[in-house]
Design a protein around this motif. Structure first.
Motif, PDB file in Angstrom:
ATOM      1  N   VAL A 174       0.855  -1.181   0.000  1.00  0.00           N
ATOM      2  CA  VAL A 174       0.000   0.000   0.000  1.00  0.00           C
ATOM      3  C   VAL A 174       0.893   1.232   0.000  1.00  0.00           C
ATOM      4  O   VAL A 174       1.810   1.349   0.815  1.00  0.00           O
ATOM      5  CB  VAL A 174      -0.935   0.010   1.241  1.00  0.00           C
TER       6      VAL A 174
ATOM      7  N   GLU B 216      -6.189   8.135   0.473  1.00  0.00           N
ATOM      8  CA  GLU B 216      -7.499   8.034  -0.190  1.00  0.00           C
ATOM      9  C   GLU B 216      -8.452   7.164   0.635  1.00  0.00           C
ATOM     10  O   GLU B 216      -9.632   7.499   0.803  1.00  0.00           O
ATOM     11  CB  GLU B 216      -7.322   7.450  -1.588  1.00  0.00           C
ATOM     12  N   LEU B 217      -7.959   6.066   1.195  1.00  0.00           N
ATOM     13  CA  LEU B 217      -8.777   5.188   2.029  1.00  0.00           C
ATOM     14  C   LEU B 217      -9.281   5.922   3.268  1.00  0.00           C
ATOM     15  O   LEU B 217     -10.460   5.816   3.627  1.00  0.00           O
ATOM     16  CB  LEU B 217      -7.981   3.939   2.435  1.00  0.00           C
TER      17      LEU B 217
ATOM     18  N   HIS C 243       1.475   5.498   0.141  1.00  0.00           N
ATOM     19  CA  HIS C 243       1.002   6.601   0.995  1.00  0.00           C
ATOM     20  C   HIS C 243      -0.240   7.275   0.398  1.00  0.00           C
ATOM     21  O   HIS C 243      -1.173   7.629   1.122  1.00  0.00           O
ATOM     22  CB  HIS C 243       2.123   7.634   1.221  1.00  0.00           C
ATOM     23  N   ASP C 244      -0.261   7.436  -0.926  1.00  0.00           N
ATOM     24  CA  ASP C 244      -1.413   8.064  -1.582  1.00  0.00           C
ATOM     25  C   ASP C 244      -2.664   7.192  -1.450  1.00  0.00           C
ATOM     26  O   ASP C 244      -3.766   7.696  -1.193  1.00  0.00           O
ATOM     27  CB  ASP C 244      -1.105   8.325  -3.060  1.00  0.00           C
ATOM     28  N   ASP C 245      -2.497   5.871  -1.628  1.00  0.00           N
ATOM     29  CA  ASP C 245      -3.630   4.951  -1.490  1.00  0.00           C
ATOM     30  C   ASP C 245      -4.176   4.977  -0.060  1.00  0.00           C
ATOM     31  O   ASP C 245      -5.384   4.948   0.149  1.00  0.00           O
ATOM     32  CB  ASP C 245      -3.214   3.525  -1.849  1.00  0.00           C
ATOM     33  N   LEU C 246      -3.309   5.035   0.915  1.00  0.00           N
ATOM     34  CA  LEU C 246      -3.723   5.086   2.323  1.00  0.00           C
ATOM     35  C   LEU C 246      -4.478   6.385   2.618  1.00  0.00           C
ATOM     36  O   LEU C 246      -5.519   6.366   3.285  1.00  0.00           O
ATOM     37  CB  LEU C 246      -2.511   4.957   3.262  1.00  0.00           C
TER      38      LEU C 246
END
Length: 152
Positions: A120, A127-128, A122-125
């Motif tokens: 995962v 967004e979550l 940092h950007d995906d986290l």
């Protein structure tokens, strides 16, 4: 006369008066320089007491001038003296700060390890987290509590 002089010399030599004077002459000290040597006379008790009182009065006056807020003395002072309790408190605070920094470093290290383990970014986290906040599952400035998963 010679006998009397010899006898006097032996008496003085025994008391080391003549020996000391001869040593000065051997070292190149002449009579005129010996005349100007300061002889310290013993100070009697009255003189000692008078000097002590003068010193005590001067010290008391200096303390009064230091306490006077209208005093125009510009006395250089060093850093303020801190009590032992204040120094100990400062040491405790410093240790707590160091422990907190160490805990933050360990947390960041573990967090990065988890992100890399699950792939995962940092950007995906981020967004979550925004989605969870947007749907009201999480609340802003409230730490989410881990719940036990209900798997059948």
């Amino acid at each position: 006369m010679l006998v009397i002089f010899t006898r006097l010399c032996t008496v003085f030599a025994k008391k080391s008066y003549v020996g000391n004077h001869f040593d000065h002459f051997k070292q190149g000290v002449n009579e005129t320089s010996m005349k100007y040597q300061k002889v310290q006379k013993p100070i009697d008790e009255r003189e000692k007491l008078r000097k002590f009182r003068e010193l005590d009065d001067a010290f008391a006056q200096a303390l009064r001038q230091l306490d006077d807020p209208e005093s125009d003395f510009d006395i250089p002072t060093g850093p303020p003296v801190r009590s032992l309790a204040a120094l100990e408190q400062e040491d405790v605070e410093t240790q707590q700060k160091e422990q907190q920094q160490e805990q933050e470093r360990i947390f960041k290290q573990r967090f990065e390890a988890l992100l890399s383990e699950y792939g995962v970014g940092h950007d995906d986290l981020a967004e979550l987290i925004e989605v969870l906040l947007g749907y009201g599952v999480w609340q802003q400035d409230v730490v989410p509590v881990a719940s036990a998963s209900k798997t059948p």
